[in-house]
Design an enzyme around this catalytic site. Structure first.
Site, PDB file in Angstrom:
ATOM      1  N   ASN A 135      57.083  34.602  39.907  1.00 30.58           N
ATOM      2  CA  ASN A 135      55.754  35.305  40.201  1.00 30.58           C
ATOM      3  C   ASN A 135      54.593  34.331  39.078  1.00 30.58           C
ATOM      4  OD1 ASN A 135      54.086  37.053  41.074  1.00 30.58           O
ATOM      5  ND2 ASN A 135      54.639  38.358  40.227  1.00 30.58           N
ATOM      6  N   CYS A 191      32.595  52.408  41.304  1.00 34.41           N
ATOM      7  CA  CYS A 191      33.229  51.650  42.051  1.00 34.41           C
ATOM      8  C   CYS A 191      34.420  51.958  42.587  1.00 34.41           C
ATOM      9  CB  CYS A 191      33.896  50.329  41.265  1.00 34.41           C
ATOM     10  SG  CYS A 191      34.814  49.191  42.667  1.00 34.41           S
ATOM     11  N   CYS A 242      26.080  44.165  42.656  1.00 31.10           N
ATOM     12  CA  CYS A 242      27.468  43.361  42.014  1.00 31.10           C
ATOM     13  C   CYS A 242      27.930  42.856  43.541  1.00 31.10           C
ATOM     14  CB  CYS A 242      28.789  44.537  42.014  1.00 31.10           C
ATOM     15  SG  CYS A 242      30.362  43.768  41.764  1.00 31.10           S
ATOM     16  N   CYS A 265      50.056  33.738  43.793  1.00 29.53           N
ATOM     17  CA  CYS A 265      48.634  34.232  44.011  1.00 29.53           C
ATOM     18  C   CYS A 265      47.544  33.011  44.344  1.00 29.53           C
ATOM     19  CB  CYS A 265      48.198  35.093  42.964  1.00 29.53           C
ATOM     20  SG  CYS A 265      47.933  34.677  41.418  1.00 29.53           S
ATOM     21  N   GLN A 296      50.278  44.412  38.776  1.00 26.40           N
ATOM     22  CA  GLN A 296      49.787  44.867  39.779  1.00 26.40           C
ATOM     23  C   GLN A 296      48.602  45.101  39.969  1.00 26.40           C
ATOM     24  OE1 GLN A 296      49.568  41.914  41.525  1.00 26.40           O
ATOM     25  NE2 GLN A 296      51.531  40.942  41.422  1.00 26.40           N
ATOM     26  N   CYS A 317      29.112  50.095  50.183  1.00 25.26           N
ATOM     27  CA  CYS A 317      29.290  49.957  48.587  1.00 25.26           C
ATOM     28  C   CYS A 317      27.666  50.206  48.651  1.00 25.26           C
ATOM     29  CB  CYS A 317      30.006  48.529  48.234  1.00 25.26           C
ATOM     30  SG  CYS A 317      29.541  48.222  46.247  1.00 25.26           S
TER      31      CYS A 317
END
Length: 373
Positions: free
Chosen positions: A305, A88, A11, A331, A212, A3
């Site tokens: 979830n 990106c 970033c 998560c 998601q 990247c």
């Protein structure tokens, strides 16, 4: 993955950039299995589900900075100034093609980016979602409705430049604080939902519905839940159901499925999807998940979830209920461990890591719990 933004120091969001993907995946597996070693000592760990290393994000959450005629689309630096990340490498190919076009349209529109240090300007964010069928939902987050006519004027050109455009809306977020969006949404197109086709099931997303960010991994989550619950008899409840992804995958002609979600908009999305699928035994209600479980006879199986904070007191309700099985997708392994500690009668039988967020330390782990006899 390489990247140029990371290499230039522009970033640092991808904290594992430069680390080989196999090493990343193994490290996450060690982290989540180590965190669960006491809470799930007898768990069978299935092979981690790997993601593509790049080009996997279906959603771009872009802070708009810069100045009128020369916007930046990306993030803010430490001083609150815009850093442009329009190329990106995490974005899905169709999304990657759309973002630079949106940047050009915003530049030509006369919309003034919101200046965080100066507290001036209008356009705060662009939120863009890309579907597996190449359609787009683009949301313009404005400080006030004053620039709504400018965005309305953009719709025709946006549709011409990006033919996959299906939904365009304006979200109003008047407050000066780190909040991505506000409560009011104004849809500017005839269509108000973005169809997301996952495992042959079409989920309809409204602008403020959660989905998601990695479609391929979300599809794997749904398939795994189906495999774990396949032999379950009796009804299934999907708590924190969002747009109904788990519930609609678990729906069968011989099984009652109930989805519970506090967001009325998400419930409306789920009902639209269920009606289109002909899932007559799938119902969805807008309610608090914890209160709803306590209000009636519990199901045979519950799927949860939740947000990063976990399920909290719902764990106590599950422990004292008659629920025989729980599928918990998390998560945040720390809140998962805490919640498992509140459900000692429900033992983790199986567990699996799903790499929803490559190039970062974030994870998604799903466990299957069965009540001890």
């Amino acid at each position: 993955m390489e990247c140029s933004y990371f290499d230039a120091g522009a970033c640092r969001s991808c904290t594992l950039m430069g680390t080989g993907y196999a090493v990343q995946l193994a490290g996450k597996q060690r982290a989540v299995s180590g965190a669960l070693v006491d809470a799930a000592p007898a768990a069978t760990w299935e092979e981690p589900f790997a993601s593509a290393e790049s080009g996997f994000r279906n959603k771009a959450k872009l802070v708009v900075g810069g100045r009128r005629g020369a916007p930046t689309l990306g993030i803010l630096d430490a001083q609150g100034r815009g850093v442009d990340l329009r190329h990106c490498g995490l974005h899905e190919p169709g999304l990657a093609q759309a973002v630079p076009v949106l940047a050009e349209l915003v530049a030509a529109s006369g919309l003034r980016p919101y200046d965080v240090p100066g507290r001036q300007g209008e356009l705060k964010h662009l939120l863009v979602t890309h579907s597996p069928d190449g359609e787009l939902m683009t949301r313009f987050v404005l400080r006030s409705p004053g620039q709504l006519p400018r965005v309305r004027e953009l719709v025709a050109e946006l549709t011409a430049r990006l033919p996959g455009t299906r939904v365009v809306s304006v979200n109003l977020q008047p407050e000066h604080k780190a909040v991505l969006e506000g409560e009011e949404e104004i849809v500017l197109t005839p269509a108000s939902t973005l169809p997301m086709r996952v495992n042959g099931i079409t989920l309809h997303l409204r602008p403020r519905s959660f989905f998601q960010t990695n479609t391929a991994v979300a599809a794997a989550l749904y398939r795994q839940a189906c495999a774990w619950v396949d032999a379950t008899s009796g009804s299934v409840w999907d708590l924190y159901c969002g747009a109904g992804g788990f519930a609609l995958h678990l729906a069968r002609p011989d099984r009652d499925v109930l989805g519970v979600e506090v967001s009325a908009e998400a419930v409306a999305s789920a009902r639209t999807s269920a009606a289109e699928l002909g899932a007559d035994r799938a119902r969805f209600v807008a309610a608090d998940a914890t209160s709803y479980l306590a209000s009636g006879t519990g199901p045979a199986c519950v799927v949860v979830n939740p947000p990063r904070r976990g399920i909290g007191s719902l764990a106590d309700r599950l422990e004292s209920s008659g629920v025989r099985e729980v599928v918990y997708s998390s998560c945040n392994v720390r809140s998962l461990v805490r919640d498992l500690g509140r459900m000692p009668s429900l033992r983790v039988r199986s567990a699996r890591l799903f790499d929803m967020f490559p190039q970062t330390g974030h994870h998604e782990v799903m466990v299957h719990l069965v009540r001890a006899d």
